[in-house]
Write a protein that holds these residues in place. Structure first.
Motif, mmCIF file in Angstrom:
data_model
loop_
_atom_site.group_PDB
_atom_site.id
_atom_site.type_symbol
_atom_site.label_atom_id
_atom_site.label_comp_id
_atom_site.label_asym_id
_atom_site.label_seq_id
_atom_site.Cartn_x
_atom_site.Cartn_y
_atom_site.Cartn_z
ATOM 1 N N LYS A 120 0.837 -1.201 0.000
ATOM 2 C CA LYS A 120 0.000 0.000 0.000
ATOM 3 C C LYS A 120 0.869 1.246 0.000
ATOM 4 C CE LYS A 120 -4.351 -1.382 2.211
ATOM 5 N NZ LYS A 120 -5.291 -1.028 3.321
ATOM 6 N N ASP A 121 0.179 2.398 0.020
ATOM 7 C CA ASP A 121 0.837 3.693 0.210
ATOM 8 C C ASP A 121 1.897 3.953 -0.852
ATOM 9 O OD1 ASP A 121 -0.739 4.020 2.507
ATOM 10 O OD2 ASP A 121 0.717 2.953 3.720
ATOM 11 N N GLY A 122 1.531 3.789 -2.108
ATOM 12 C CA GLY A 122 2.448 4.034 -3.206
ATOM 13 C C GLY A 122 2.307 5.443 -3.756
ATOM 14 N N ALA A 123 3.452 6.061 -4.095
ATOM 15 C CA ALA A 123 3.446 7.394 -4.707
ATOM 16 C C ALA A 123 4.707 7.564 -5.529
ATOM 17 C CB ALA A 123 3.360 8.484 -3.646
ATOM 18 N N LEU A 124 4.569 8.237 -6.675
ATOM 19 C CA LEU A 124 5.710 8.517 -7.540
ATOM 20 C C LEU A 124 6.253 9.909 -7.261
ATOM 21 C CD1 LEU A 124 4.348 7.237 -10.979
ATOM 22 C CD2 LEU A 124 6.221 6.196 -9.675
ATOM 23 N N LEU A 125 7.572 10.018 -7.174
ATOM 24 C CA LEU A 125 8.194 11.331 -7.113
ATOM 25 C C LEU A 125 7.892 12.066 -8.411
ATOM 26 C CD1 LEU A 125 10.146 12.962 -5.195
ATOM 27 C CD2 LEU A 125 11.958 12.305 -6.789
ATOM 28 N N GLU A 126 7.664 13.382 -8.324
ATOM 29 C CA GLU A 126 7.290 14.151 -9.506
ATOM 30 C C GLU A 126 8.498 14.588 -10.335
ATOM 31 O OE1 GLU A 126 3.014 16.025 -9.028
ATOM 32 O OE2 GLU A 126 4.461 17.051 -7.737
ATOM 33 N N GLU A 127 9.609 13.954 -10.149
ATOM 34 C CA GLU A 127 10.806 14.158 -10.955
ATOM 35 C C GLU A 127 11.479 12.815 -11.142
ATOM 36 O OE1 GLU A 127 13.459 17.028 -9.216
ATOM 37 O OE2 GLU A 127 11.807 18.127 -8.289
ATOM 38 N N LEU B 241 9.602 5.300 -7.004
ATOM 39 C CA LEU B 241 8.356 4.923 -6.342
ATOM 40 C C LEU B 241 8.597 4.747 -4.849
ATOM 41 C CD1 LEU B 241 5.351 3.791 -6.501
ATOM 42 C CD2 LEU B 241 6.414 1.519 -6.689
ATOM 43 N N PHE B 242 7.746 5.368 -4.060
ATOM 44 C CA PHE B 242 7.718 5.100 -2.625
ATOM 45 C C PHE B 242 6.580 4.124 -2.359
ATOM 46 C CE2 PHE B 242 9.545 9.279 -3.223
ATOM 47 C CZ PHE B 242 10.657 9.262 -2.397
ATOM 48 N N HIS B 243 6.798 3.177 -1.458
ATOM 49 C CA HIS B 243 5.747 2.217 -1.141
ATOM 50 C C HIS B 243 5.927 1.727 0.294
ATOM 51 C CE1 HIS B 243 8.290 -1.480 -1.722
ATOM 52 N NE2 HIS B 243 8.925 -0.704 -2.598
ATOM 53 N N ARG B 244 5.058 0.811 0.729
ATOM 54 C CA ARG B 244 5.111 0.351 2.108
ATOM 55 C C ARG B 244 5.008 -1.173 2.180
ATOM 56 N NH1 ARG B 244 1.529 1.379 6.344
ATOM 57 N NH2 ARG B 244 0.006 0.066 5.297
ATOM 58 N N TRP C 172 9.443 2.157 1.964
ATOM 59 C CA TRP C 172 10.440 1.648 1.022
ATOM 60 C C TRP C 172 10.474 2.528 -0.224
ATOM 61 C CZ3 TRP C 172 12.698 -3.613 0.951
ATOM 62 C CH2 TRP C 172 12.468 -4.317 2.142
ATOM 63 N N SER C 173 11.510 2.325 -1.033
ATOM 64 C CA SER C 173 11.579 2.945 -2.356
ATOM 65 C C SER C 173 11.979 1.896 -3.381
ATOM 66 C CB SER C 173 12.585 4.097 -2.377
ATOM 67 O OG SER C 173 13.911 3.618 -2.238
ATOM 68 N N ALA C 174 11.698 2.197 -4.642
ATOM 69 C CA ALA C 174 12.120 1.357 -5.764
ATOM 70 C C ALA C 174 12.229 2.250 -6.990
ATOM 71 C CB ALA C 174 11.120 0.225 -6.010
ATOM 72 N N VAL C 175 12.972 1.796 -8.003
ATOM 73 C CA VAL C 175 13.176 2.593 -9.211
ATOM 74 C C VAL C 175 12.816 1.773 -10.447
ATOM 75 C CG1 VAL C 175 14.943 4.052 -8.185
ATOM 76 C CG2 VAL C 175 15.611 1.949 -9.368
ATOM 77 N N SER C 176 12.490 2.508 -11.534
ATOM 78 C CA SER C 176 12.103 1.854 -12.784
ATOM 79 C C SER C 176 12.424 2.764 -13.957
ATOM 80 C CB SER C 176 10.609 1.535 -12.783
ATOM 81 O OG SER C 176 10.184 1.036 -14.032
ATOM 82 N N ASP D 244 15.832 -2.366 -7.119
ATOM 83 C CA ASP D 244 16.538 -1.672 -6.032
ATOM 84 C C ASP D 244 15.602 -1.299 -4.886
ATOM 85 O OD1 ASP D 244 18.751 -1.870 -7.666
ATOM 86 O OD2 ASP D 244 18.562 0.157 -8.447
ATOM 87 N N HIS D 245 14.745 -2.225 -4.505
ATOM 88 C CA HIS D 245 13.874 -1.992 -3.357
ATOM 89 C C HIS D 245 14.714 -1.864 -2.097
ATOM 90 C CE1 HIS D 245 9.970 -2.948 -5.328
ATOM 91 N NE2 HIS D 245 10.737 -3.675 -6.128
ATOM 92 N N LYS D 246 14.419 -0.824 -1.301
ATOM 93 C CA LYS D 246 15.144 -0.672 -0.045
ATOM 94 C C LYS D 246 14.311 0.145 0.946
ATOM 95 C CE LYS D 246 17.854 3.392 -1.509
ATOM 96 N NZ LYS D 246 19.222 3.932 -1.682
ATOM 97 N N ILE D 247 14.554 -0.108 2.209
ATOM 98 C CA ILE D 247 13.901 0.662 3.263
ATOM 99 C C ILE D 247 14.549 2.034 3.338
ATOM 100 C CG2 ILE D 247 13.509 0.844 5.749
ATOM 101 C CD1 ILE D 247 13.527 -2.230 5.840
#
Length: 303
Positions: A149-156, A164-167, A173-177, A185-188
């Motif tokens: 849950k609680d996902g949001a994309l940075l606006e840059e 991506l931020f998530h929980r 956590w964060s991840a990149v794409s 690269d998921h990490k707390i």
């Protein structure tokens, strides 16, 4: 330190009994600026959440969530659409769509939201849709095929990649794409703190906002008694996966009657904030039933 101040002592949006899709609750909402107006996409529910007291979801008590749209010129008075703009589709959204977050990247609005299938209480997935006008949406499906849950994309973009931020319970956590499909690269990036107001779990509110010191990240935190409060952290301006500072006290907590009593008591929960004329408006669901707003001048935000 800073605190948000309430801009209204009453909810700014409440359920409309004449609208079946939003007759029980309107709450957790995303916001963005579009055509010089604040646009809000909010979660609405058609019945109360008594099913939440059951060990497993029961079809006989099913509630369904959908998204409504409201528009404001002043940040306080909103004009609402009569029908939902986004409803659940398919098995993964059988119980609806929840808790949207909006990010504008380039000329496109991206909405990250929770798709709830209702086959168990863990049957929630982060999903994505995109739009040019906040009314017509293209679905991109599930982003992370795991209870999340609680996902949001940075606006840059950061180093050419989406962030991506998530929980993953209980931490943020964060991840990149590179393509908004495969995430790596998921990490707390931030953990709970035992023994206090953010001991049980934490999750991001709206997408982090760039300020003069870096990025402002507002988040919700839950304690052992399941009271939801809002906190704030400063992320590094070059690497938003690094927390520079975290405020020791909440910036908003349930105090008013309509924040302490409702479908889920003692909750303030934000999915979005927006800056208009140098002022930060933070919109929040209260007790999973109505919507309130708090805010602060940008130049008063100090870490």
């Amino acid at each position: 330190m800073f605190k948000l101040r309430r801009l209204s002592d009453q909810p700014i949006l409440a359920p409309i009994p004449a609208h079946p899709w939003e007759r029980a609750a309107v709450f957790n909402c995303a916001v963005t600026m579009y055509q010089d107006k604040i646009h809000m996409i909010y979660r609405a529910a058609d019945r109360d959440f008594s099913v939440l007291r059951q060990a497993q979801p029961e079809v006989a008590l099913q509630f369904t969530s959908s998204f409504g749209l409201a528009v404001s010129e002043d940040g306080l008075s909103f004009k609402r659409e009569a029908e939902p703009i986004y409803v659940g589709e398919g098995p993964q959204e059988a119980w609806g769509v929840e808790d949207p977050r909006l990010s504008k990247i380039g000329e496109t609005f991206y909405m990250v939201y929770t798709a709830f299938g209702g086959r168990s209480w863990d049957d929630h997935r982060i999903a994505l849709a995109s739009s040019q006008d906040l009314r017509t949406w293209q679905r991109h499906g599930v982003l992370l095929d795991e209870p999340n849950k609680d996902g949001a994309l940075l606006e840059e973009k950061v180093n050419g990649r989406y962030l991506l931020f998530h929980r993953r319970v209980p931490h943020i956590w964060s991840a990149v794409s590179a393509d908004l499909r495969s995430w790596h690269d998921h990490k707390i990036i931030m953990e709970t703190i035992p023994g206090g107001w953010e001991s049980l779990k934490i999750g991001i509110a709206g997408p982090p906002l760039r300020i003069r010191q870096g990025y402002l990240m507002i988040y919700h935190a839950v304690d052992g008694r399941r009271t939801y409060r809002l906190g704030a952290a400063l992320l590094d301006g070059e690497d938003p996966t690094k927390v520079v500072r975290r405020l020791p006290e909440p910036i908003l907590e349930p105090e008013l009657e309509w924040e302490r009593q409702g479908h889920v008591p003692n909750v303030v929960f934000s999915c979005g904030q927006v800056v208009k004329d140098g002022f930060l408006y933070v919109y929040y669901g209260a007790a999973d039933q109505v919507i309130g707003v708090a805010g602060i001048e940008l130049d008063e935000i100090v870490f």
